[in-house]
Design a protein around this motif. Structure first.
Motif, PDB file in Angstrom:
ATOM      1  N   ALA A  56       0.643  -1.187  -0.280  1.00  0.00           N
ATOM      2  CA  ALA A  56      -0.377   0.150   0.120  1.00  0.00           C
ATOM      3  C   ALA A  56       0.993   1.513   0.182  1.00  0.00           C
ATOM      4  O   ALA A  56       0.122   2.264  -1.239  1.00  0.00           O
ATOM      5  CB  ALA A  56      -0.826   0.001   1.020  1.00  0.00           C
ATOM      6  N   LEU A  57       2.385   1.471   0.898  1.00  0.00           N
ATOM      7  CA  LEU A  57       3.178   2.327   0.705  1.00  0.00           C
ATOM      8  C   LEU A  57       3.767   3.029  -0.651  1.00  0.00           C
ATOM      9  O   LEU A  57       4.369   3.774  -0.456  1.00  0.00           O
ATOM     10  CB  LEU A  57       3.794   2.100   1.844  1.00  0.00           C
ATOM     11  CG  LEU A  57       3.531   2.200   3.373  1.00  0.00           C
ATOM     12  CD1 LEU A  57       4.745   1.640   4.118  1.00  0.00           C
ATOM     13  CD2 LEU A  57       2.896   2.950   3.532  1.00  0.00           C
ATOM     14  N   ALA A  58       3.070   2.366  -1.672  1.00  0.00           N
ATOM     15  CA  ALA A  58       4.033   2.235  -2.600  1.00  0.00           C
ATOM     16  C   ALA A  58       2.668   3.123  -3.788  1.00  0.00           C
ATOM     17  O   ALA A  58       3.790   4.142  -4.534  1.00  0.00           O
ATOM     18  CB  ALA A  58       4.084   1.398  -4.160  1.00  0.00           C
ATOM     19  N   LYS A  59       2.329   3.795  -3.130  1.00  0.00           N
ATOM     20  CA  LYS A  59       1.124   4.629  -3.584  1.00  0.00           C
ATOM     21  C   LYS A  59       0.507   6.355  -2.582  1.00  0.00           C
ATOM     22  O   LYS A  59      -0.114   6.670  -2.467  1.00  0.00           O
ATOM     23  CB  LYS A  59      -0.547   4.267  -4.403  1.00  0.00           C
ATOM     24  CG  LYS A  59      -0.030   3.395  -5.228  1.00  0.00           C
ATOM     25  CD  LYS A  59      -1.495   3.063  -6.025  1.00  0.00           C
ATOM     26  CE  LYS A  59      -1.239   2.357  -6.858  1.00  0.00           C
ATOM     27  NZ  LYS A  59      -2.367   1.450  -7.722  1.00  0.00           N
ATOM     28  N   VAL A  60       1.408   5.978  -1.700  1.00  0.00           N
ATOM     29  CA  VAL A  60       1.537   6.888  -0.136  1.00  0.00           C
ATOM     30  C   VAL A  60       2.085   7.738   0.100  1.00  0.00           C
ATOM     31  O   VAL A  60       3.580   7.641  -0.474  1.00  0.00           O
ATOM     32  CB  VAL A  60       1.034   6.387   1.489  1.00  0.00           C
ATOM     33  CG1 VAL A  60       1.461   7.057   1.957  1.00  0.00           C
ATOM     34  CG2 VAL A  60      -0.533   5.425   1.374  1.00  0.00           C
TER      35      VAL A  60
END
Length: 376
Positions: A132-136
């Protein structure tokens, strides 16, 4: 100053041969005083709790987390905790941190002071978090702003996997479980410099060993106990604490996976199980590594003729990721406090910051000693 690490030990007694129990520990050091309470946050809590720069979300998991009650109503900032799935997240001091002022197109903005809650309210494993952190993009104020706090983060799940997240030059840097062949999975984290520097610095100390050739019961004049630790730093700086935590946690990982022969209590006293053993070891070890009890790290002051109290260890926690249990004690009350998340009600829907149920942590509640005088 803060220190974090993971201990993984055979889960004894356990119905699964070779099963491991994962316990992380962390302590908090600051100067002055920090009011602290442990809050219960519902599973369907709406975030952010007060309006800021985070994209709104609704939590899936309930969690318990530490925060300063004095700033909760207008600046809700959780700094440590664990959720129902056994996933924890913690914020530790990192001077030099620089947050992005806004997210790029297609990215989800998460304010730095919301990040711990964002992680624990939505994820049950580190791999799903890393994905999820790839888009945060973590956003926050610049260093000259009054609300600027320079922190980095570590998350650990019920399988003992960990990820470290830092904000450098406005970028959100993620060190996942595959970094350097699983280096993050010891969950060791302190403060400055950045995480990659600490991992490279460890190469100098690779020849240190927790395994020796004898014990204090040997009568000969052979190598002294702990000869393999010669060269281990003993000071309280961040690089030295990182090395001490990385090194001293190794011993428990070398014990037999089936649990035979490693539980220490004599049989006539009633042997302890793995939980009692490792929680107490974790709370002891984090204090040994940090080594900043009250009155030991002083600072000079222009306003006073004598040195004043500097940073000191205010509290320490142990997080049982296998059983979703949170333990803590504080500087002036070593009695271990326990919160079993399976016994808490995380229903009821979203509430305001002032309605969150909480218990006192600093100073810790209850008596600080157990008087046995009358038992003689």
């Amino acid at each position: 100053m803060c220190t974090n690490f993971l201990l993984s030990v055979p889960n004894v007694p356990s119905g699964s041969p070779g099963a491991l129990q994962h316990i992380t520990a962390r302590c908090m050091e600051l100067t002055g005083t920090l009011a602290t309470r442990l809050y219960r946050v519902p599973a369907q809590q709406k975030f952010p709790i007060f309006r800021d720069h985070s994209q709104p979300w609704t939590g899936q998991y309930g969690f318990v987390a530490l925060a300063d009650p004095e700033t909760m109503p207008e600046f809700t900032t959780f700094i440590d905790g664990i959720n129902q799935a056994g996933l924890s997240c913690a914020a530790l001091w990192l001077p030099g941190t620089q947050y992005a002022t806004q997210a790029d197109s297609g990215e989800q903005p998460v304010a730095f002071h919301d990040f711990v809650a964002w992680v624990m309210s939505q994820f049950d494993s580190v791999p799903t978090l890393v994905s999820a952190l790839a888009k945060v993009r973590i956003v926050g104020p610049q260093p000259d702003a009054p609300t600027y706090l320079p922190v980095h983060f570590i998350a650990t799940d019920s399988q003992g996997l960990s990820a470290v997240i830092e904000c450098i030059d406005g970028q959100t840097i993620v060190y996942g479980p595959d970094y350097r062949n699983g280096a993050t999975n010891d969950a060791v984290l302190t403060n400055a410099p950045t995480y990659d520097w600490h991992r490279s610095n460890l190469e100098i100390y690779e020849k240190l060993s927790v395994v020796g050739s004898g014990t204090s019961r040997k009568a000969d004049s052979g190598p002294p106990v702990g000869a393999g630790t010669v060269g281990l730093p003993g000071d309280i700086t961040s690089p030295s604490r990182f090395i001490k935590a990385w090194f001293l946690r190794k011993g428990l990982g070398l014990l037999p996976r089936d649990g035979k022969g490693w539980l220490p209590t004599a049989k006539l006293d009633g042997a302890t199980d793995s939980t009692q053993t490792v929680v107490n070891v974790a709370l002891q070890l984090v204090q040994i590594v940090q080594a900043t009890p009250y009155g030991t790290a002083l600072v000079n002051s222009d306003k006073h003729p004598l040195p004043q109290q500097g940073d000191w260890t205010m509290w320490q926690v142990a997080r049982d990721h296998t059983n979703a249990v949170y333990y803590f004690n504080s500087a002036f009350n070593a009695t271990v406090q326990r919160v079993d998340l399976s016994q808490l009600d995380f229903g009821g829907g979203s509430v305001s910051a002032g309605e969150l149920a909480s218990v006192q942590v600093m100073p810790a509640p209850g008596p600080w000693y157990n008087d046995l005088s009358a038992q003689f």
